[in-house]
Design an enzyme around this catalytic site. Structure first.
Site, PDB file in Angstrom:
ATOM      1  N   HIS A  71     -16.439  -9.491  -0.691  1.00  0.00           N
ATOM      2  CA  HIS A  71     -16.049  -9.609  -2.105  1.00  0.00           C
ATOM      3  C   HIS A  71     -16.407 -10.975  -2.695  1.00  0.00           C
ATOM      4  CE1 HIS A  71     -13.574  -6.147  -1.056  1.00  0.00           C
ATOM      5  NE2 HIS A  71     -13.145  -6.017  -2.284  1.00  0.00           N
ATOM      6  N   GLU A  75     -14.363   1.286 -12.336  1.00  0.00           N
ATOM      7  CA  GLU A  75     -13.098   1.616 -11.680  1.00  0.00           C
ATOM      8  C   GLU A  75     -11.957   0.799 -12.278  1.00  0.00           C
ATOM      9  OE1 GLU A  75     -14.493   0.656  -7.821  1.00  0.00           O
ATOM     10  OE2 GLU A  75     -15.764   2.449  -7.753  1.00  0.00           O
ATOM     11  N   PHE A 102     -17.540  -5.792  -7.579  1.00  0.00           N
ATOM     12  CA  PHE A 102     -17.992  -7.014  -6.904  1.00  0.00           C
ATOM     13  C   PHE A 102     -19.433  -6.786  -6.454  1.00  0.00           C
ATOM     14  CE2 PHE A 102     -13.407  -6.917  -6.400  1.00  0.00           C
ATOM     15  CZ  PHE A 102     -13.034  -8.218  -6.697  1.00  0.00           C
ATOM     16  N   GLU A 151     -19.421   4.672  -6.679  1.00  0.00           N
ATOM     17  CA  GLU A 151     -20.370   3.804  -7.381  1.00  0.00           C
ATOM     18  C   GLU A 151     -21.745   4.425  -7.496  1.00  0.00           C
ATOM     19  OE1 GLU A 151     -18.408   2.631  -4.947  1.00  0.00           O
ATOM     20  OE2 GLU A 151     -17.177   1.089  -5.894  1.00  0.00           O
ATOM     21  N   PHE A 196     -20.530  -4.839  -3.400  1.00  0.00           N
ATOM     22  CA  PHE A 196     -20.528  -3.367  -3.339  1.00  0.00           C
ATOM     23  C   PHE A 196     -21.895  -2.790  -3.704  1.00  0.00           C
ATOM     24  CE2 PHE A 196     -15.784  -3.369  -4.899  1.00  0.00           C
ATOM     25  CZ  PHE A 196     -15.430  -4.136  -3.803  1.00  0.00           C
TER      26      PHE A 196
HETATM   27  C1  LIG Z   1     -17.164   0.320  -2.561  1.00  0.00           C
HETATM   28  C2  LIG Z   1     -15.892  -0.198  -3.131  1.00  0.00           C
HETATM   29  N1  LIG Z   1     -15.544   0.128  -4.384  1.00  0.00           N
HETATM   30  C3  LIG Z   1     -14.413  -0.354  -4.921  1.00  0.00           C
HETATM   31  C4  LIG Z   1     -13.597  -1.169  -4.207  1.00  0.00           C
HETATM   32  C5  LIG Z   1     -12.351  -1.758  -4.835  1.00  0.00           C
HETATM   33  N2  LIG Z   1     -11.172  -1.083  -4.271  1.00  0.00           N
HETATM   34  C6  LIG Z   1     -10.536  -1.579  -3.200  1.00  0.00           C
HETATM   35  S1  LIG Z   1      -9.324  -0.595  -2.683  1.00  0.00           S
HETATM   36  C7  LIG Z   1      -9.600   0.502  -3.909  1.00  0.00           C
HETATM   37  C8  LIG Z   1      -8.760   1.714  -4.020  1.00  0.00           C
HETATM   38  C9  LIG Z   1      -8.804   2.528  -2.773  1.00  0.00           C
HETATM   39  O1  LIG Z   1      -8.000   3.640  -2.908  1.00  0.00           O
HETATM   40  P1  LIG Z   1      -7.702   4.574  -1.691  1.00  0.00           P
HETATM   41  O2  LIG Z   1      -8.966   4.907  -0.977  1.00  0.00           O
HETATM   42  O3  LIG Z   1      -6.897   5.695  -2.195  1.00  0.00           O
HETATM   43  O4  LIG Z   1      -6.868   3.659  -0.692  1.00  0.00           O
HETATM   44  P2  LIG Z   1      -5.416   3.018  -0.932  1.00  0.00           P
HETATM   45  O5  LIG Z   1      -5.626   1.699  -1.581  1.00  0.00           O
HETATM   46  O6  LIG Z   1      -4.638   3.949  -1.759  1.00  0.00           O
HETATM   47  O7  LIG Z   1      -4.869   2.872   0.449  1.00  0.00           O
HETATM   48  C10 LIG Z   1     -10.659   0.086  -4.713  1.00  0.00           C
HETATM   49  C11 LIG Z   1     -11.170   0.795  -5.885  1.00  0.00           C
HETATM   50  C12 LIG Z   1     -14.001  -1.511  -2.907  1.00  0.00           C
HETATM   51  N3  LIG Z   1     -13.280  -2.356  -2.160  1.00  0.00           N
HETATM   52  N4  LIG Z   1     -15.123  -0.994  -2.388  1.00  0.00           N
END
Ligand SMILES: Cc1ncc(C[n+]2csc(CCOP(=O)(O)OP(=O)(O)O)c2C)c(N)n1
Ligand SMILES: [Mg+2]
Lengths: 337, 321
Positions: free
Chosen positions: A143, A31, A97, A74, A100
């Site tokens: 995390h 990601e 992390f 994932e 996850f």
């Molecule tokens: C399982 C998991 N994968 C990746 C992440 C890292 N991460 C945190 S927020 C995010 C983006 C989330 O996007 P969205 O669902 O559109 O929410 P927004 O931040 O736009 O409110 C990512 C990839 C995570 N916290 N948990």
């Protein structure tokens, strides 16, 4: 000529770059490992280079086909890494992390780990899963884990956790060239630390421990960030005339039983330092090894310095309490010497 | 629309409170006062508030890493929130959770979530628990466009549909997941259609228009409470700040940001209620000042609160051990 210094982050980046140059079948995905995927605007290319900037710049050399940003999914993209590995590629996938892992664990423990065995040795899974471990970022419970022991439990997975930039580069190159799935644990608190790293490619084999300090009085077995903390404790102990033999358990599976036992044979005392939770952990595994294969050499009970049996808390004083410290190591050594 | 004066004032108060809260965190983070990862909700207030306007104290919500707005909309106390985000003992999670795990289960707020896709299964369970008890409790499940791609989200949509659970799924489509735009990450024309695919209404809503959100959510919660099953609302919105504080935001243009800021939910609300002569400007101004004062007080509360005792780290792992 002075040896070149590089950060732990830079060493990992360089290992990826060299292996991608050397072998067309190596590709990376995760990601936002480049960022702004699908955007043509050159200003946006490599917008992040990974959440902690470890994969920065790679897309400029290798393009979006081999430096592949993924949706947040994932289970699918790490599983896709397993499938690609089983069918001729050498993927390096990023689990942002280690906390996850739950989202994708089946693909790792039931698919990647077991395919070769279940298929009678007829499959190989040359997959690397890079992930970050470690408390200290105030990133709270989901995390900040260092739960590599979970993966060590499963036959078929290899697990490494480098403590230095030199080992990070050499172990990652070995992991990419290895034909089994390797979980590569990067301690995020170490990313900015520096050390000598040769420019050319080189390997550090998967298995042997490191031996950063020689001493005759006590064995300290440490993992990842705990190695530098143990060396700090060892320096303080040396001022009191206690010489610690520090074993860097950079490979968790397979691991170097002989290095641990050989050191205990020399010192008669064992302290294990591990940032993971203590139950069913590397620390307890090392202690069990000592009890089963080195009891005769031990002059004192094994000391385990670990995180407590709690999740990682957010607030700075709580998180600082959570992470094992040099003070505790010094105290544990004094208690048995 | 069944929005009386009190409800209109409530909506504006909550939206304004969220905006003030987030703007202050943005400043305080830049000043180095806030540890850890902080994801701000500014810009998206109409969604949390338009949805939670239909919820009672004993209803539930599940949230995301971007959870402050959901908390405030659900009625979590801002003093305890501010203290939590500063890592203080008086925080609503005693400093153990921080911004990413801020929660108040007593108020039906089942936690911000560090795991993208962590919330939807919990929402199914909260819906199920009310159903088994025979109550009319409903659950709002907030998740992002990025979260819509997790397997857990798809599984939960189906589970809620086949069990007709009293859950309303609210996808906050702010066009980005970290740096990744929905153009890249979303297969199919929209996210709402994923609801339709599982046999529930899937509706695209203007997430900058609190009246539109309120109306769509009203029908969704009516269905939920009447046993007709879940709804998926895809609310289109935009986050004003970076993914998290400290993000340089290289993946979108300043022009695009300006374009979306022109459709600000608070400004939109103001013009609707003033043009329609539903509320007076003075009332709204008074709410603005109230919200500012509340934030100043919350910061003072947080700053004057002690840090937790380090050994507090060891408590709360189990109810009893
Ligand atoms: C399982 C998991 N994968 C990746 C992440 C890292 N991460 C945190 S927020 C995010 C983006 C989330 O996007 P969205 O669902 O559109 O929410 P927004 O931040 O736009 O409110 C990512 C990839 C995570 N916290 N948990
Ligand atoms: Mg989003």
């Amino acid at each position: 000529m002075a040896e070149r210094e590089l950060t732990y982050r830079g060493a990992i980046n360089e290992a990826l770059r060299l292996e991608m140059r050397r072998d067309e079948s190596v590709f990376i995905m995760g990601e936002d490992i480049a960022g702004a995927p699908g955007r043509d605007d050159p200003e946006m290319v490599d917008a992040w280079g990974g959440v902690l900037k470890v994969t920065e710049g790679l897309i400029n050399e290798f393009g979006p086909e081999r430096v592949r940003d993924t949706p947040i999914t994932e289970s699918a993209f790490i599983g896709a890494g397993v499938g690609a590995a089983a069918t001729g590629m050498r993927p390096v996938v990023e689990l942002m992390f280690i906390g996850f892992m739950g989202v994708t664990l089946d693909q790792i423990i039931n698919q990647a780990a077991k395919m070769r065995y279940m298929f009678g040795g007829k499959a190989k899974i040359p997959l690397v899963i890079r992930t970050t471990i470690g408390a200290g970022f105030r990133a709270a419970a989901q995390h900040s884990d260092a739960t590599y022991s979970t993966f060590v439990h499963f036959p078929g997975l290899k697990v490494v956790a480098p403590a230095t930039p030199y080992d990070a580069k050499g172990l990652l190159i070995s992991a990419i060239r290895d034909d089994d799935p390797v979980i590569f644990c990067e301690n995020k608190v170490l990313y900015d630390t520096t050390g000598p790293v040769p420019e050319e490619d080189y390997t550090v084999p998967l298995g042997p421990a490191g031996h950063p300090r020689d001493g005759a009085d006590v064995t300290i077995v440490a993992i990842s960030r705990m190695v530098s903390i143990s060396l700090e404790a060892a320096d303080r102990l040396a001022a009191d005339g206690i010489e610690a033999d520090v074993v860097d358990l950079r490979c968790l599976s397979p691991w170097d039983e002989d290095a641990i036992i050989g050191s205990i044979e020399k010192t008669g005392r064992l302290v294990v330092v591990d940032e993971d939770n203590p139950r069913c952990s590397m620390a307890s595994d090392v202690a069990a090894l000592a009890a089963s294969r080195a009891l005769g050499y031990l002059d004192a009970p094994v000391q385990m310095i670990t995180a407590p049996h709690t999740p990682v808390p957010f607030s700075p004083p709580l998180e600082d309490y959570y992470v094992p410290k040099a003070d505790a190591i010094v105290e544990a050594v004094r208690a048995i010497t | 629309m069944d929005l009386d004066r009190d409800k209109l004032l409530w909506i504006y108060r909550r939206m304004r409170q969220i905006r003030e809260f987030e703007n202050r965190l943005h400043e305080d983070f830049a000043a180095g006062l806030i540890p850890g990862f902080v994801h701000l909700y500014a810009g998206e207030e109409a969604i949390a508030v338009g949805v939670c306007a239909h919820l009672d104290d004993d209803d539930f919500i599940t949230s995301t890493h971007r959870g402050h707005g959901h908390c405030i909309a659900k009625g979590v106390e801002i003093n305890g929130m501010m203290a939590e985000i500063r890592g203080k003992a008086s925080g609503c999670c005693k400093g153990k959770g921080g911004s990413m795990h801020i929660a108040d289960v007593d108020r039906g707020m089942l936690g911000a979530n560090g795991i993208v896709g962590g919330g939807p299964p919990l929402a199914c369970g909260a819906g199920l628990s009310g159903r088994i008890r025979g109550s009319r409790q409903a659950t709002a499940c907030f998740f992002g466009d990025g979260g819509s791609n997790q397997g857990t989200t798809a599984e939960s949509l189906n589970l809620a549909a086949v069990w007709k659970l009293p859950v309303v799924f609210i996808c906050e489509n702010n066009r980005y997941a970290e740096t990744t735009s929905t153009d890249y990450s979303i297969g199919g024309p929209d996210i709402a259609g994923r609801g339709t695919a599982f046999g529930m209404p899937g509706i695209v809503v203007d997430g900058q228009d609190v009246f539109a959100v309120y109306e769509a959510a009203g029908e969704a919660f009516r269905r939920a409470r009447d046993g007709e099953g879940p709804t998926l609302l895809e609310c289109q919105t935009y986050r004003y700040f970076g993914h998290f504080e400290g993000d340089e935001i290289k993946y979108r243009t300043r022009d695009e940001e300006a374009h979306y800021r022109e459709r600000d939910c608070l400004e939109n609300f103001r013009s609707v209620v003033l043009d329609g002569e539903l509320l007076e400007a003075e009332e709204l101004d008074a709410i603005d000042r109230e919200a500012e004062t509340a934030i100043v007080d919350a910061v003072a509360f947080a700053e004057s609160s002690p840090l937790p005792d380090p050994a507090e780290c060891l408590n709360d792992v189990y109810v009893a051990y």
